[in-house]
Each structure stands twice: as structure tokens, then as C-alpha cells.
Design a protein around this motif. Structure first.
Motif, PDB file in Angstrom:
ATOM      1  N   PRO A  32       0.830  -1.221   0.000  1.00 12.22           N
ATOM      2  CA  PRO A  32       0.000   0.000   0.000  1.00 12.22           C
ATOM      3  C   PRO A  32       0.855   1.258   0.000  1.00 12.22           C
ATOM      4  N   ASP A  33       0.266   2.348  -0.398  1.00 18.40           N
ATOM      5  CA  ASP A  33       0.886   3.662  -0.237  1.00 18.40           C
ATOM      6  C   ASP A  33       0.575   4.126   1.184  1.00 18.40           C
ATOM      7  N   ASP A  34       1.562   4.057   2.050  1.00 22.12           N
ATOM      8  CA  ASP A  34       1.288   4.335   3.459  1.00 22.12           C
ATOM      9  C   ASP A  34       1.135   5.820   3.761  1.00 22.12           C
ATOM     10  N   THR A  35       1.313   6.679   2.767  1.00 24.26           N
ATOM     11  CA  THR A  35       1.085   8.109   2.994  1.00 24.26           C
ATOM     12  C   THR A  35      -0.369   8.501   2.706  1.00 24.26           C
ATOM     13  N   THR A  36      -1.137   7.566   2.119  1.00 21.78           N
ATOM     14  CA  THR A  36      -2.504   7.914   1.727  1.00 21.78           C
ATOM     15  C   THR A  36      -3.552   6.918   2.219  1.00 21.78           C
ATOM     16  N   TRP A  37      -3.134   5.811   2.848  1.00 21.77           N
ATOM     17  CA  TRP A  37      -4.163   4.816   3.164  1.00 21.77           C
ATOM     18  C   TRP A  37      -4.953   5.162   4.417  1.00 21.77           C
ATOM     19  N   THR A  38      -6.213   4.722   4.396  1.00 23.69           N
ATOM     20  CA  THR A  38      -7.132   4.920   5.511  1.00 23.69           C
ATOM     21  C   THR A  38      -7.298   3.593   6.258  1.00 23.69           C
ATOM     22  N   TRP A  39      -8.071   3.633   7.342  1.00 24.98           N
ATOM     23  CA  TRP A  39      -8.347   2.403   8.089  1.00 24.98           C
ATOM     24  C   TRP A  39      -9.158   1.420   7.238  1.00 24.98           C
ATOM     25  N   GLU A  40     -10.000   1.919   6.362  1.00 29.83           N
ATOM     26  CA  GLU A  40     -10.739   1.024   5.460  1.00 29.83           C
ATOM     27  C   GLU A  40      -9.798   0.418   4.424  1.00 29.83           C
ATOM     28  N   ASP A  41      -8.848   1.209   3.934  1.00 28.52           N
ATOM     29  CA  ASP A  41      -7.838   0.668   3.018  1.00 28.52           C
ATOM     30  C   ASP A  41      -7.011  -0.415   3.706  1.00 28.52           C
ATOM     31  N   PHE A  42      -6.703  -0.184   4.948  1.00 23.61           N
ATOM     32  CA  PHE A  42      -5.962  -1.146   5.759  1.00 23.61           C
ATOM     33  C   PHE A  42      -6.714  -2.475   5.809  1.00 23.61           C
ATOM     34  N   LYS A  43      -8.001  -2.397   6.075  1.00 22.98           N
ATOM     35  CA  LYS A  43      -8.829  -3.606   6.101  1.00 22.98           C
ATOM     36  C   LYS A  43      -8.870  -4.281   4.729  1.00 22.98           C
ATOM     37  N   ASP A  44      -9.092  -3.483   3.686  1.00 17.15           N
ATOM     38  CA  ASP A  44      -9.199  -4.044   2.341  1.00 17.15           C
ATOM     39  C   ASP A  44      -7.901  -4.725   1.912  1.00 17.15           C
ATOM     40  N   LYS A  45      -6.768  -4.135   2.259  1.00 13.52           N
ATOM     41  CA  LYS A  45      -5.481  -4.727   1.891  1.00 13.52           C
ATOM     42  C   LYS A  45      -5.279  -6.059   2.612  1.00 13.52           C
TER      43      LYS A  45
END
Length: 445
Positions: free
Chosen positions: A184-197
Motif C-alpha cells: 500500500p501507499d502508506d502516505t494515503t491509506w485509511t483504516w478502510e484501506d488497511f482492512k481491504d489490503k
């Protein structure tokens, strides 16, 4: 030697509560007699008796750690004594398990060491009971401003940070690559992105996508991103049950949506030995850890890892509200007969290039940034990655975390227990939040 306080440093408010609080120190009635010890004894009896009439000074220095730490610390002492022949350092050391009981007993007996390795969990109690020396004039100009007041209250600076770490996500790059999943791009991810990844990785590999969220650090970060504090500068809880309910709603969604393994697996991975964690056994693609644990985890794992920022609410790393945590402090006794020499030795431990060369990262990534650059060539590739992470996030940090109150050493176990209650479905997020808040509030009263 001249000591100076970095002009940009800040002080935090001291607790002003008059409510009796349960002692975080495990020695019975230790600090109830500490004030008497301070007035009855002008310094440690051993240090006073061993100093001769020729101007020599003896300072007792205590620390905890491994055999490697003991050896490196003794080497630093030898270098300091050679440069300062009138100052003798008497070493006393042991492991973590007995360190605090011994220090508490010494303090109660009026035999407090002149210089001590200090931990975040205990510094407030020792400071508020008058045991620690104000170190405001020790040079911290090469320590990040966000970390300089980590051991401070409104009354002074009671500990100088030696090591620094920051909360992070460990991404097992080997698992990501074999699964064909992009980091992931850790400068732009959200908690939902975290879950999706995590879900994507779980479905594309033989590993779990994510393991447990470490308590209490993840919840503290969540609160900071919501504009709240886990504990306030006055030593009180800075959140309400509704805040924890929202966090537990999210945590349970990780399980329900397939980002986490079953609750029994998560529970088994909460507090095992490092080499037995899912991360070290290469059974999870992502996990939350303090950054400076990377070398040990990677050595146990054998896989390649990438350090990532924690996600944010907004998708902007400037809003992630990360913070620097000191791995430990150096503090001095307020009743020492030799305060200037004690400060001189602490200054050497923190700021000397020679001390940095000897210590390396044994006590964690050095808080002194000039020292890190000085020893960069002797760092391993993994240690360089940790150093880069620490430097990269500096401009994105939130406010310094207040010193935790007495009784907060119970918080992690309390939090872990309620994590399990939610994940196993024995309590709803609302029930767990209400009970956890009440139990933590009781722990600090």
C-alpha cells in the motif's frame, strides 16, 4: 561542561489531583517514606563514603538489560572515566523483573542511586514524589523536539530520552511479492484501506492478511486521530466509552469481514515470545509493532519486511498523529551529592559520539539524531530502514504523549482482555467499551 535546554522544548502539566492513587511501584509503601529519605540523606551513602578527600567523585549508576547491554554499558563507563579521572562510576545492573523492586527498596531506605535507567511507566511517580533531579539544563538539541519533553512535567524535566521508536505496520514483503499483491501507499491509506489490503492478501496467499491490533497503542492512535487523548496531562482518561465503542466496532469488522483470522488465533498471538508470533513465523502479511523491534522480528523470520506508517482517518499521513516513544530515559537522584557530575555523565551517554559508537542500537534507535548519522555506516540494512522511518515521519508527528499516570501499567492487560471479549462475541462493542473504561478509571484512582 555547559548544559543547555534546546530553545524549542516544551513542558507538560503535572498532575494536580489530590485523589489517592494506587502505586505503580511494586515495593510496599516505597514512596511514602521517600520524602523522609530525601531529607535524611543528602546523597547515596555508598557514593559519599567512597569519595576520597582528594576531590574524587563516585556515582552509582543502575540499569536493567541483557548481558550485551551490561558489556556495552561498562565499555561506555570506561571511556567516560578515562576522560574524567576524578569521576568514578559504580555500576549496578540486573534484569527487568527485579529492577523496579530493588530500586523501590533502595529509595525507601534512603539509598537511591545517583543515576538510573528509567521507564515511561514509572517516571511520573518518582518525579511527583521528589525523587528525581530536574535535568532541564542537559543538552537535548540533537533530540527531536517532539521527544524532548517525553519525560517532563510543568515542574521540570525528569528523564532524558536515550532511545526512540514509533508505532508502525510491518508488511512482510516476501508474502506480498509471492501473492502478487502490491504494497500500500502508506502516505494515503485509511483504516478502510488497511482492512481491504488485509482481505486482499488473505485471499491471495496462504498467510493471514492481518493479526491482532496491539493494545493499547492502536486505540491510543485511533483516539489521537479523533482529536482526543488516551490519558491527559493531568493523568486522567481522555476518552469516553462511546470512543472505545467506535474503535471496537471497527476491530470487530476486521474479524467479520475476513481481515483477521478466527478469534482463537488472534488471542494466541497477543503475548507470545517474539519468535512465536505469527509475524516472526511468516504466517501473517501485516502486523502492528514498534519500529525498533524490526531487527529481532526479521532475524527470527528470515523474510524481508517493509516498515509502513499506520493508516489515518483522512488518507493523509499528516493526520496520522503518530508520535515518538522513548524506549527508556536516563534520570538522576534529586538528593545526589554530585548533581553536576551526574548531569555530565548523562550528557555523555546521550550526546557523546564515543558512547554512540559503543552502544549502537542496543537500547533502541538512538534519540540523538546526530549520533545516528555518526554511526550510520555501522548499522545493518534493517537498522537503517528503522532510522529512515524515524526520520521520515518527523514532520508528520502529532503532539507528545503525556506521561502515563500511576496505575496505567495495568492498561495493556485490561485492554487485551476486552479485545478478546469482543472478538469472541462474549460482549458487544458497547458493553466492552463501558466496562473497559470503568476498569481503567479505577486502576488510576
Amino acid at each position: 561542561m555547559t548544559f543547555r535546554l534546546f530553545p524549542g522544548s516544551r513542558r507538560r502539566g503535572a498532575s494536580n489531583t489530590s485523589t489517592p492513587r494506587r502505586s505503580a511501584l511494586r515495593g510496599a509503601a516505597v514512596l511514602s517514606v521517600a520524602a523522609l529519605a530525601l531529607t535524611a540523606c543528602g546523597g547515596s551513602s555508598e557514593a559519599e563514603s567512597s569519595g576520597g578527600g582528594d576531590g574524587d567523585v563516585t556515582l552509582r549508576f543502575v540499569w536493567w538489560g541483557s548481558d550485551a547491554r551490561h558489556q556495552k554499558t561498562q565499555e561506555m563507563i570506561d571511556v567516560f572515566e578515562e576522560a574524567n579521572p576524578n569521576i568514578n562510576i559504580e555500576p549496578e545492573y540486573g534484569d527487568w523483573s527485579g529492577y523496579w523492586d530493588k530500586l523501590a527498596t533502595q529509595t525507601a531506605a534512603g539509598d537511591t542511586p545517583d543515576i538510573m535507567q528509567m521507564d515511561l511507566m514509572y517516571i511520573r511517580e518518582y518525579a511527583e514524589n521528589g525523587v528525581l533531579l530536574d535535568l532541564s539544563d542537559v543538552d537535548m538539541s540533537e533530540i527531536p523536539e517532539n521527544l524532548q519533553d517525553a519525560g517532563a512535567t510543568d515542574e521540570g524535566i525528569w528523564g532524558i530520552p536515550h532511545g526512540v521508536t514509533a508505532y508502525s505496520v510491518y508488511a512482510n514483503k516476501t508474502i506480498f511479492d509471492e501473492a502478487g499483491v502490491e504494497l500500500p501507499d502508506d502516505t494515503t491509506w485509511t483504516w478502510e484501506d488497511f482492512k481491504d489490503k488485509a482481505i486482499e492478501l488473505d485471499e491471495a496467499s496462504d498467510a493471514y492478511g492481518l493479526t491482532n491490533l496491539q493494545a493499547t497503542m492502536t486505540f491510543e492512535l485511533w483516539l489521537r486521530q479523533k482529536g482526543k487523548q488516551f490519558v491527559t496531562e493531568e493523568g486522567q482518561l481522555g476518552w469516553e466509552p462511546a470512543d472505545a465503542e467506535e474503535y471496537y466496532d471497527y476491530y470487530k469488522s476486521l474479524l467479520d469481514d475476513g481481515a483477521l483470522p478466527q478469534a482463537s488465533v488472534v488471542a494466541e498471538d497477543q503475548l507470545p515470545a517474539l519468535d512465536q508470533t505469527l509475524t516472526a513465523r511468516n504466517q501473517t502479511g501485516m502486523a502492528t509493532w514498534w519500529s525498533t523491534q524490526l531487527s529481532a522480528v526479521q532475524a527470527a523470520s528470515g523474510d524481508d519486511f517493509e516498515l509502513l506508517r499506520m493508516p489515518s482517518m483522512t488518507g493523509n499521513s499528516d493526520d496520522a498523529e503518530l508520535w515518538y516513544k522513548t524506549s527508556m530515559f536516563f534520570s538522576a537522584y534529586s538528593g545526589t551529592d554530585h548533581p553536576e557530575e551526574a548531569k555530565q555523565f548523562i550528557d555523555f551517554l546521550i550526546n557523546s559520539p564515543e558512547a554512540a559508537e559503543i552502544a549502537g542500537t542496543e537500547r533502541g534507535m538512538l534519540a540523538n539524531q546526530a549520533s545516528v548519522e555518526h554511526i550510520r555506516e555501522q548499522l545493518t540494512d534493517t537498522e537503517k530502514q528503522v532510522a529512515d522511518y524515524i526520520f521520515d515521519i518527523e514532520d508528520e508527528l502529532g503532539d507528545t504523549v503525556p506521561i502515563p499516570p500511576e496505575g496505567s501499567s495495568d492498561f495493556q492487560n485490561i485492554h487485551l482482555r476486552y479485545d478478546q471479549e469482543v472478538l469472541f462475541g462474549r460482549l458487544s462493542p458497547a458493553q466492552a467499551a463501558e466496562q473497559m473504561h470503568a476498569e481503567m478509571e479505577a486502576a488510576i484512582q
